[in-house]
Design a protein around this motif. Sequence first.
Motif, PDB file in Angstrom:
ATOM      1  N   ASP A  15       0.815  -1.143   0.088  1.00 23.47           N
ATOM      2  CA  ASP A  15       0.111  -0.078   0.080  1.00 23.47           C
ATOM      3  C   ASP A  15       0.951   1.222  -0.076  1.00 23.47           C
ATOM      4  O   ASP A  15       1.529   1.715   1.217  1.00 23.47           O
ATOM      5  N   ASP A  16       0.878   2.120  -1.204  1.00 24.42           N
ATOM      6  CA  ASP A  16       1.727   2.958  -1.283  1.00 24.42           C
ATOM      7  C   ASP A  16       3.004   2.931  -0.899  1.00 24.42           C
ATOM      8  O   ASP A  16       3.900   2.389  -1.521  1.00 24.42           O
ATOM      9  N   ASN A  17       3.485   3.281   0.415  1.00 26.15           N
ATOM     10  CA  ASN A  17       4.989   3.202   0.798  1.00 26.15           C
ATOM     11  C   ASN A  17       5.095   2.033   1.413  1.00 26.15           C
ATOM     12  O   ASN A  17       6.349   1.721   1.806  1.00 26.15           O
ATOM     13  N   TRP A  18       4.192   1.044   1.860  1.00 28.67           N
ATOM     14  CA  TRP A  18       4.376   0.166   2.846  1.00 28.67           C
ATOM     15  C   TRP A  18       4.541  -1.254   2.036  1.00 28.67           C
ATOM     16  O   TRP A  18       3.820  -1.484   1.174  1.00 28.67           O
ATOM     17  N   SER A  19       5.382  -1.986   2.646  1.00 21.89           N
ATOM     18  CA  SER A  19       5.304  -3.403   1.682  1.00 21.89           C
ATOM     19  C   SER A  19       5.494  -4.339   2.902  1.00 21.89           C
ATOM     20  O   SER A  19       6.528  -4.237   4.036  1.00 21.89           O
ATOM     21  N   ILE A  20       4.547  -5.254   3.166  1.00 22.65           N
ATOM     22  CA  ILE A  20       4.557  -5.886   4.277  1.00 22.65           C
ATOM     23  C   ILE A  20       4.229  -7.560   3.544  1.00 22.65           C
ATOM     24  O   ILE A  20       3.386  -7.828   3.006  1.00 22.65           O
ATOM     25  N   THR A  21       5.079  -8.437   4.128  1.00 20.09           N
ATOM     26  CA  THR A  21       5.146  -9.825   3.922  1.00 20.09           C
ATOM     27  C   THR A  21       5.105 -10.776   5.336  1.00 20.09           C
ATOM     28  O   THR A  21       5.751 -10.170   6.386  1.00 20.09           O
ATOM     29  N   GLY A  22       4.437 -11.823   5.323  1.00 20.44           N
ATOM     30  CA  GLY A  22       4.416 -12.600   6.462  1.00 20.44           C
ATOM     31  C   GLY A  22       4.209 -14.135   6.345  1.00 20.44           C
ATOM     32  O   GLY A  22       3.921 -14.374   5.098  1.00 20.44           O
ATOM     33  N   THR A  23       4.313 -14.958   7.082  1.00 21.78           N
ATOM     34  CA  THR A  23       4.305 -16.300   7.003  1.00 21.78           C
ATOM     35  C   THR A  23       3.372 -16.562   8.261  1.00 21.78           C
ATOM     36  O   THR A  23       3.378 -16.226   9.366  1.00 21.78           O
ATOM     37  N   LEU A  24       2.167 -17.574   7.997  1.00 21.93           N
ATOM     38  CA  LEU A  24       1.441 -17.808   9.030  1.00 21.93           C
ATOM     39  C   LEU A  24       1.245 -19.371   8.699  1.00 21.93           C
ATOM     40  O   LEU A  24       1.437 -20.130   7.853  1.00 21.93           O
ATOM     41  N   THR A  25       1.033 -20.139  10.010  1.00 21.67           N
ATOM     42  CA  THR A  25       0.541 -21.435   9.986  1.00 21.67           C
ATOM     43  C   THR A  25      -0.776 -21.788  10.683  1.00 21.67           C
ATOM     44  O   THR A  25      -1.074 -21.120  11.607  1.00 21.67           O
ATOM     45  N   VAL A  26      -1.342 -22.498   9.848  1.00 23.14           N
ATOM     46  CA  VAL A  26      -2.875 -22.919  10.474  1.00 23.14           C
ATOM     47  C   VAL A  26      -3.154 -24.372  10.317  1.00 23.14           C
ATOM     48  O   VAL A  26      -2.401 -25.207   9.570  1.00 23.14           O
ATOM     49  N   GLY A  27      -4.021 -24.992  11.084  1.00 26.28           N
ATOM     50  CA  GLY A  27      -4.487 -26.316  11.426  1.00 26.28           C
ATOM     51  C   GLY A  27      -5.402 -26.503  12.131  1.00 26.28           C
ATOM     52  O   GLY A  27      -6.136 -25.480  12.569  1.00 26.28           O
ATOM     53  N   GLY A  28      -5.408 -27.771  12.526  1.00 27.95           N
ATOM     54  CA  GLY A  28      -6.739 -28.034  13.354  1.00 27.95           C
ATOM     55  C   GLY A  28      -6.865 -29.831  13.257  1.00 27.95           C
ATOM     56  O   GLY A  28      -5.993 -30.418  12.458  1.00 27.95           O
ATOM     57  N   GLU A  29      -7.861 -30.044  13.580  1.00 31.94           N
ATOM     58  CA  GLU A  29      -8.488 -31.497  13.228  1.00 31.94           C
ATOM     59  C   GLU A  29      -9.427 -31.497  12.431  1.00 31.94           C
ATOM     60  O   GLU A  29     -10.536 -31.055  12.359  1.00 31.94           O
ATOM     61  N   TRP A  30      -8.938 -32.352  11.227  1.00 33.54           N
ATOM     62  CA  TRP A  30      -9.746 -32.444  10.082  1.00 33.54           C
ATOM     63  C   TRP A  30     -10.478 -33.831  10.106  1.00 33.54           C
ATOM     64  O   TRP A  30     -10.003 -34.822  10.313  1.00 33.54           O
ATOM     65  N   ILE A  31     -11.896 -33.653   9.936  1.00 35.66           N
ATOM     66  CA  ILE A  31     -12.591 -34.830  10.117  1.00 35.66           C
ATOM     67  C   ILE A  31     -13.439 -34.913   8.514  1.00 35.66           C
ATOM     68  O   ILE A  31     -13.782 -34.156   8.201  1.00 35.66           O
ATOM     69  N   THR A  32     -13.356 -36.110   8.149  1.00 35.72           N
ATOM     70  CA  THR A  32     -13.858 -36.310   6.941  1.00 35.72           C
ATOM     71  C   THR A  32     -15.365 -37.354   7.030  1.00 35.72           C
ATOM     72  O   THR A  32     -15.236 -38.349   7.781  1.00 35.72           O
ATOM     73  N   PHE A  33     -16.337 -36.662   6.563  1.00 37.75           N
ATOM     74  CA  PHE A  33     -17.615 -37.336   6.545  1.00 37.75           C
ATOM     75  C   PHE A  33     -17.864 -37.823   5.302  1.00 37.75           C
ATOM     76  O   PHE A  33     -17.508 -37.455   4.203  1.00 37.75           O
ATOM     77  N   ARG A  34     -17.839 -39.224   5.293  1.00 40.92           N
ATOM     78  CA  ARG A  34     -18.001 -39.970   4.236  1.00 40.92           C
ATOM     79  C   ARG A  34     -19.306 -39.753   3.379  1.00 40.92           C
ATOM     80  O   ARG A  34     -20.276 -39.794   4.006  1.00 40.92           O
ATOM     81  N   GLY A  35     -19.293 -39.461   2.069  1.00 43.10           N
ATOM     82  CA  GLY A  35     -20.546 -39.169   1.380  1.00 43.10           C
ATOM     83  C   GLY A  35     -21.293 -40.458   0.827  1.00 43.10           C
ATOM     84  O   GLY A  35     -20.713 -41.525   1.466  1.00 43.10           O
ATOM     85  N   SER A  36     -21.929 -40.253   0.100  1.00 39.51           N
ATOM     86  CA  SER A  36     -22.709 -41.471  -0.700  1.00 39.51           C
ATOM     87  C   SER A  36     -22.482 -41.297  -2.142  1.00 39.51           C
ATOM     88  O   SER A  36     -21.638 -40.489  -2.789  1.00 39.51           O
ATOM     89  N   TYR A  37     -23.471 -42.274  -2.840  1.00 39.39           N
ATOM     90  CA  TYR A  37     -23.237 -42.201  -4.478  1.00 39.39           C
ATOM     91  C   TYR A  37     -23.576 -40.644  -4.872  1.00 39.39           C
ATOM     92  O   TYR A  37     -22.923 -40.343  -5.911  1.00 39.39           O
ATOM     93  N   GLU A  38     -24.465 -40.148  -4.175  1.00 41.38           N
ATOM     94  CA  GLU A  38     -24.954 -38.623  -4.682  1.00 41.38           C
ATOM     95  C   GLU A  38     -24.198 -37.507  -3.725  1.00 41.38           C
ATOM     96  O   GLU A  38     -24.050 -36.339  -4.493  1.00 41.38           O
ATOM     97  N   LEU A  39     -23.665 -37.821  -2.730  1.00 32.94           N
ATOM     98  CA  LEU A  39     -23.190 -36.613  -2.047  1.00 32.94           C
ATOM     99  C   LEU A  39     -21.518 -36.948  -1.959  1.00 32.94           C
ATOM    100  O   LEU A  39     -21.184 -38.162  -1.517  1.00 32.94           O
ATOM    101  N   PRO A  40     -20.594 -35.998  -2.183  1.00 32.97           N
ATOM    102  CA  PRO A  40     -19.265 -36.298  -1.960  1.00 32.97           C
ATOM    103  C   PRO A  40     -18.544 -36.270  -0.705  1.00 32.97           C
ATOM    104  O   PRO A  40     -19.355 -35.784   0.246  1.00 32.97           O
ATOM    105  N   ASP A  41     -17.399 -36.808  -0.401  1.00 33.03           N
ATOM    106  CA  ASP A  41     -17.001 -36.753   0.977  1.00 33.03           C
ATOM    107  C   ASP A  41     -16.845 -35.263   1.257  1.00 33.03           C
ATOM    108  O   ASP A  41     -16.711 -34.307   0.331  1.00 33.03           O
TER     109      ASP A  41
END
Length: 117
Positions: free
Chosen positions: A37-63
């Motif tokens: 932005d104009d005179n500013w240059s900002i860079t950063g690194t972030l880490t995100v995460g959590g517990e991923w849960i997969t709900f199994r779908g069906s023939y008509e609905l994807p996981d």
Amino acid sequence: MRTLTELAPEICQAAIESINFVPIDGDSATFNFTFDDDNWSITGTLTVGGEWITFRGSYELPDEDTLRRGWGTLVNLEVDCRHEETDERLDYPIGDFNSLWAELDYELDQYMQSYQI
């Protein structure tokens, strides 16, 4: 010239927009963001995460993958400010930098927690 404090909401938005949930390999992922932005240059690194849960779908609905107990943290932040006419590097208050870091860290964690089921 706007201050870091004034730019903080836009910088937080840029950081959050850098997150790409698909595909996240494992429990966490690292993303980089930039904000200019104009005179500013900002860079950063972030880490995100959590517990991923997969709900199994069906023939008509994807996981479906859902995030539970999401978290996020800022691991690196670089700020560069330049004079608009001379391109000389300018100093900025360390308190503004620390406040920006704290706000980014907080907003990122809140954003990730909002994906809890």
